[in-house]
Design a protein around this motif. Structure first.
Motif, short mmCIF file in Angstrom:
data_model
loop_
_atom_site.label_atom_id
_atom_site.label_comp_id
_atom_site.label_asym_id
_atom_site.label_seq_id
_atom_site.Cartn_x
_atom_site.Cartn_y
_atom_site.Cartn_z
N LEU A 33 0.83 -1.20 0.00
CA LEU A 33 0.00 0.00 0.00
C LEU A 33 0.87 1.25 0.00
CD1 LEU A 33 -2.60 -1.28 2.57
CD2 LEU A 33 -2.86 -1.15 0.09
N ARG A 34 0.34 2.33 -0.55
CA ARG A 34 1.07 3.60 -0.63
C ARG A 34 0.66 4.45 0.56
NH1 ARG A 34 -0.66 4.84 -6.72
NH2 ARG A 34 -2.64 4.52 -5.68
N VAL A 35 1.58 4.60 1.50
CA VAL A 35 1.26 5.22 2.79
C VAL A 35 2.38 6.16 3.21
CG1 VAL A 35 2.20 3.21 4.00
CG2 VAL A 35 0.61 4.70 5.19
N GLU A 36 2.00 7.25 3.88
CA GLU A 36 2.96 8.17 4.49
C GLU A 36 2.47 8.57 5.86
OE1 GLU A 36 5.93 8.75 3.60
OE2 GLU A 36 5.87 8.10 1.51
N GLN A 37 3.41 9.06 6.67
CA GLN A 37 3.12 9.44 8.05
C GLN A 37 3.42 10.91 8.25
OE1 GLN A 37 4.97 6.92 10.97
NE2 GLN A 37 4.94 8.51 12.54
N VAL A 38 2.50 11.62 8.91
CA VAL A 38 2.68 13.03 9.24
C VAL A 38 2.67 13.14 10.76
CG1 VAL A 38 1.78 15.36 9.03
CG2 VAL A 38 1.55 13.77 7.12
N ASP A 39 3.79 13.62 11.29
CA ASP A 39 3.89 13.87 12.74
C ASP A 39 4.65 15.17 12.93
OD1 ASP A 39 6.74 13.27 12.69
OD2 ASP A 39 6.19 11.15 12.69
N GLY A 40 4.95 15.51 14.15
CA GLY A 40 5.60 16.78 14.45
C GLY A 40 6.96 16.97 13.81
N ARG A 47 4.73 18.03 4.08
CA ARG A 47 3.29 17.95 4.31
C ARG A 47 2.53 18.37 3.06
NH1 ARG A 47 1.91 18.94 10.31
NH2 ARG A 47 3.93 18.62 11.29
N GLN A 48 3.00 19.44 2.41
CA GLN A 48 2.35 19.91 1.19
C GLN A 48 2.46 18.87 0.08
OE1 GLN A 48 4.30 23.65 0.55
NE2 GLN A 48 3.09 24.71 2.10
N ASP A 49 3.62 18.23 0.00
CA ASP A 49 3.83 17.18 -1.00
C ASP A 49 2.89 16.00 -0.73
OD1 ASP A 49 5.35 15.79 -3.18
OD2 ASP A 49 5.88 14.47 -1.49
N TYR A 50 2.81 15.58 0.52
CA TYR A 50 1.94 14.47 0.88
C TYR A 50 0.47 14.79 0.57
CZ TYR A 50 5.83 12.41 3.56
OH TYR A 50 7.03 11.87 3.95
N GLU A 71 -1.57 13.55 16.61
CA GLU A 71 -2.27 14.80 16.94
C GLU A 71 -1.35 15.99 16.71
OE1 GLU A 71 -3.55 14.15 20.92
OE2 GLU A 71 -5.16 12.82 20.32
N VAL A 72 -0.07 15.83 17.03
CA VAL A 72 0.90 16.92 16.86
C VAL A 72 1.12 17.21 15.38
CG1 VAL A 72 3.32 17.59 17.23
CG2 VAL A 72 2.06 16.40 19.02
N GLY A 73 1.15 16.18 14.56
CA GLY A 73 1.41 16.35 13.14
C GLY A 73 0.23 16.81 12.34
N CYS A 74 -0.92 16.90 12.96
CA CYS A 74 -2.15 17.21 12.24
C CYS A 74 -2.41 18.71 12.25
CB CYS A 74 -3.31 16.46 12.88
SG CYS A 74 -4.87 16.86 12.13
N PHE A 78 -4.32 20.92 6.90
CA PHE A 78 -4.18 19.66 6.19
C PHE A 78 -5.51 18.92 6.11
CE2 PHE A 78 -2.65 15.67 4.76
CZ PHE A 78 -1.38 15.89 4.26
N LEU A 79 -6.39 19.16 7.06
CA LEU A 79 -7.64 18.42 7.10
C LEU A 79 -8.64 18.89 6.07
CD1 LEU A 79 -8.09 18.03 10.93
CD2 LEU A 79 -7.29 16.34 9.27
#
Length: 82
Positions: A33-40, A47-50, A71-74, A78-79
């Motif tokens: 699966l194609r997945v990425e993680q956004v955190d602090g 983030r813009q690329d993701y 929660e920190v990366g959100c 972005f939402l």
């Protein structure tokens, strides 16, 4: 895996724990699966690329289908994904 067969295959998953997300990311990537993680620790440019890649149709080879957030990366902006 069933969700990935649907036209709208996008998934956003939140967790308080960064290590949980890292574990999930490894398992999901191993499953193909194609997945990425956004955190602090993720810079704004990434983030813009993701976000841009998350908005791509699933047929696009550069698309991200699953985004993992702490929660920190959100960041609120972005939402608001169209």
């Amino acid at each position: 895996m069933e969700k990935q067969k649907q036209d709208n295959n996008k998934i956003i998953l939140f967790s308080t724990f960064r290590f949980t997300l890292r574990y999930l990311k490894e398992k999901l990537k191993a499953a193909g699966l194609r997945v990425e993680q956004v955190d602090g620790g993720v810079k704004d440019s990434m983030r813009q690329d993701y976000r841009a890649r998350f908005e791509l149709p699933k047929e696009d080879p550069d698309a991200i289908d699953i985004l993992l957030f702490t929660e920190v990366g959100c960041a609120p902006s972005f939402l608001y994904i169209s």
